[in-house]
Enzyme design. Structure first.
Site, PDB file in Angstrom:
ATOM      1  N   LYS A  11       1.016  -1.004   0.150  1.00  0.00           N
ATOM      2  CA  LYS A  11      -0.182  -0.228   0.079  1.00  0.00           C
ATOM      3  C   LYS A  11       0.893   1.617  -0.090  1.00  0.00           C
ATOM      4  O   LYS A  11       2.048   1.018   0.363  1.00  0.00           O
ATOM      5  CB  LYS A  11      -0.837  -0.093   1.007  1.00  0.00           C
ATOM      6  CG  LYS A  11      -1.812  -1.202   0.996  1.00  0.00           C
ATOM      7  CD  LYS A  11      -2.962  -1.125   2.573  1.00  0.00           C
ATOM      8  CE  LYS A  11      -3.746  -2.234   2.274  1.00  0.00           C
ATOM      9  NZ  LYS A  11      -5.364  -1.415   3.567  1.00  0.00           N
ATOM     10  N   TYR A  51     -12.592  -1.510  -3.383  1.00  0.00           N
ATOM     11  CA  TYR A  51     -13.167  -1.622  -2.000  1.00  0.00           C
ATOM     12  C   TYR A  51     -14.193  -1.751  -1.859  1.00  0.00           C
ATOM     13  O   TYR A  51     -15.107  -1.605  -0.642  1.00  0.00           O
ATOM     14  CB  TYR A  51     -12.929  -1.202  -1.267  1.00  0.00           C
ATOM     15  CG  TYR A  51     -10.417  -1.306  -1.023  1.00  0.00           C
ATOM     16  CD1 TYR A  51     -10.926  -2.019   0.735  1.00  0.00           C
ATOM     17  CD2 TYR A  51      -9.807  -0.417  -1.092  1.00  0.00           C
ATOM     18  CE1 TYR A  51      -9.548  -3.021   0.411  1.00  0.00           C
ATOM     19  CE2 TYR A  51      -8.544  -1.035  -0.678  1.00  0.00           C
ATOM     20  CZ  TYR A  51      -8.445  -2.160   0.455  1.00  0.00           C
ATOM     21  OH  TYR A  51      -7.077  -2.553   0.784  1.00  0.00           O
ATOM     22  N   ASN A 114      -2.215  -0.125   7.431  1.00  0.00           N
ATOM     23  CA  ASN A 114      -1.920  -0.830   6.948  1.00  0.00           C
ATOM     24  C   ASN A 114      -0.060  -1.175   6.245  1.00  0.00           C
ATOM     25  O   ASN A 114      -0.423  -2.821   6.347  1.00  0.00           O
ATOM     26  CB  ASN A 114      -2.318  -1.501   8.154  1.00  0.00           C
ATOM     27  CG  ASN A 114      -3.564  -1.724   7.148  1.00  0.00           C
ATOM     28  OD1 ASN A 114      -3.800  -1.628   5.812  1.00  0.00           O
ATOM     29  ND2 ASN A 114      -4.092  -2.495   7.302  1.00  0.00           N
ATOM     30  N   HIS A 117      -2.479  -4.986   1.902  1.00  0.00           N
ATOM     31  CA  HIS A 117      -3.669  -5.795   1.925  1.00  0.00           C
ATOM     32  C   HIS A 117      -3.534  -7.272   1.698  1.00  0.00           C
ATOM     33  O   HIS A 117      -2.095  -7.621   0.432  1.00  0.00           O
ATOM     34  CB  HIS A 117      -4.391  -5.050   0.494  1.00  0.00           C
ATOM     35  CG  HIS A 117      -5.524  -5.545   0.048  1.00  0.00           C
ATOM     36  ND1 HIS A 117      -6.461  -5.431   0.921  1.00  0.00           N
ATOM     37  CD2 HIS A 117      -5.582  -7.219  -0.961  1.00  0.00           C
ATOM     38  CE1 HIS A 117      -7.705  -6.662   0.185  1.00  0.00           C
ATOM     39  NE2 HIS A 117      -6.917  -7.499  -1.138  1.00  0.00           N
ATOM     40  N   GLU A 128     -10.246 -10.683  -6.809  1.00  0.00           N
ATOM     41  CA  GLU A 128      -9.011  -9.870  -6.541  1.00  0.00           C
ATOM     42  C   GLU A 128      -8.193  -9.224  -7.663  1.00  0.00           C
ATOM     43  O   GLU A 128      -7.710  -8.647  -8.230  1.00  0.00           O
ATOM     44  CB  GLU A 128      -8.877  -9.043  -5.659  1.00  0.00           C
ATOM     45  CG  GLU A 128      -9.815  -9.554  -4.303  1.00  0.00           C
ATOM     46  CD  GLU A 128      -9.165  -9.073  -3.095  1.00  0.00           C
ATOM     47  OE1 GLU A 128      -9.681  -8.440  -2.056  1.00  0.00           O
ATOM     48  OE2 GLU A 128      -8.351  -9.549  -3.001  1.00  0.00           O
TER      49      GLU A 128
HETATM   50  P1  RTP Z   1      -7.294  -5.541   3.266  1.00  0.00           P
HETATM   51  O1  RTP Z   1      -8.520  -5.753   2.820  1.00  0.00           O
HETATM   52  O2  RTP Z   1      -6.844  -3.619   3.082  1.00  0.00           O
HETATM   53  O3  RTP Z   1      -6.121  -6.454   3.169  1.00  0.00           O
HETATM   54  O4  RTP Z   1      -7.542  -5.088   5.370  1.00  0.00           O
HETATM   55  P2  RTP Z   1      -8.332  -6.109   6.273  1.00  0.00           P
HETATM   56  O5  RTP Z   1      -9.021  -6.811   5.033  1.00  0.00           O
HETATM   57  O6  RTP Z   1      -7.094  -6.243   7.103  1.00  0.00           O
HETATM   58  O7  RTP Z   1      -9.398  -5.088   6.855  1.00  0.00           O
HETATM   59  P3  RTP Z   1     -10.737  -4.325   5.629  1.00  0.00           P
HETATM   60  O8  RTP Z   1     -11.808  -4.412   7.552  1.00  0.00           O
HETATM   61  O9  RTP Z   1     -10.744  -5.300   4.851  1.00  0.00           O
HETATM   62  O10 RTP Z   1     -10.338  -3.152   5.704  1.00  0.00           O
HETATM   63  C1  RTP Z   1      -9.618  -3.048   4.501  1.00  0.00           C
HETATM   64  C2  RTP Z   1      -8.451  -1.465   5.126  1.00  0.00           C
HETATM   65  O11 RTP Z   1      -9.153  -0.216   5.154  1.00  0.00           O
HETATM   66  C3  RTP Z   1      -8.747   0.539   5.887  1.00  0.00           C
HETATM   67  N1  RTP Z   1      -8.696   0.770   7.445  1.00  0.00           N
HETATM   68  N2  RTP Z   1      -9.627   1.880   7.879  1.00  0.00           N
HETATM   69  N3  RTP Z   1      -9.917   3.674  10.084  1.00  0.00           N
HETATM   70  C4  RTP Z   1     -10.420   2.104  10.539  1.00  0.00           C
HETATM   71  O12 RTP Z   1     -11.035   2.139  11.398  1.00  0.00           O
HETATM   72  C5  RTP Z   1      -9.846   1.273   9.570  1.00  0.00           C
HETATM   73  N4  RTP Z   1     -10.593   0.263   8.976  1.00  0.00           N
HETATM   74  C6  RTP Z   1     -10.077  -0.511   8.617  1.00  0.00           C
HETATM   75  C7  RTP Z   1      -7.048  -0.294   6.391  1.00  0.00           C
HETATM   76  O13 RTP Z   1      -6.016  -0.045   5.219  1.00  0.00           O
HETATM   77  C8  RTP Z   1      -7.757  -1.727   5.608  1.00  0.00           C
HETATM   78  O14 RTP Z   1      -6.405  -2.338   5.784  1.00  0.00           O
HETATM   79 MG    MG Z   2     -10.476  -6.649   3.492  1.00  0.00          MG
END
Ligand code: RTP
Ligand code: MG
Length: 141
Positions: A11, A51, A114, A117, A128
């Site tokens: 990212k 997303y 973070n 992804h 994806e």
């Molecule tokens: P990713 O899809 O990017 O691999 O991450 P993930 O599954 O661990 O998390 P997800 O719930 O799918 O959230 C996608 C991305 O959104 C951002 N995020 N920000 N500010 C917040 O509370 C928050 N929550 C999620 C993060 O960049 C997250 O990886």
């Molecule tokens: Mg995710």
């Protein structure tokens, strides 16, 4: 266990801090084969589409702004049990919750910024990967 593919994105926060090489090395050291890779600067529609499952959530607009703020490195990683093993390698979404030795624990700046992804299921991985690559761009098995 089945040979699988997963979709990885390095990212903007990691690209901006010159961490591409270190993060790709972690992938390879952990047994993933890089089957396809490209660098691109996501457009707003590309980030929103990628997303789409998060549309309407409080963090969505900030997420799209962040993901379009600098280039990203998108790759297809192949390995037995790739989807689950890659999620283990990157760690929890929030680096404060991520296990020792995970990529997010070591590199992520915040819950949003973070660093990486990873697809969350085999079905997501298929969708994806197709979002970024055509079949002829993916090398090997
Ligand atoms: P990713 O899809 O990017 O691999 O991450 P993930 O599954 O661990 O998390 P997800 O719930 O799918 O959230 C996608 C991305 O959104 C951002 N995020 N920000 N500010 C917040 O509370 C928050 N929550 C999620 C993060 O960049 C997250 O990886
Ligand atoms: Mg995710």
């Amino acid at each position: 266990m089945a040979l699988e593919r997963t979709l990885s994105i390095i990212k903007p926060d990691a690209v901006e801090r010159h961490l591409i090489g270190q993060i790709l090395a972690r992938f390879e050291q952990s047994g993933f084969r890089i089957a396809a890779i490209k660098m691109l600067h996501l457009t707003k529609p590309q980030a929103e589409g990628f997303y789409a499952e998060h549309q309407g959530k409080p963090f969505f607009d900030g997420l799209v702004e962040y993901m379009t703020s600098a280039p990203v490195v998108v790759s297809v990683l192949a390995k037995e049990n790739a989807v689950k093993d890659y999620r283990t390698l990157i760690g929890a979404t929030d680096p404060a919750q991520a296990a020792e030795g995970t990529i997010r624990k070591d590199f992520a700046e915040s819950r949003q910024r973070n660093s990486v992804h990873g697809s969350d299921s085999v079905e997501s991985a298929v969708r994806e990967i197709a979002y970024f690559f055509v079949d002829t761009e993916i090398c090997g098995r």
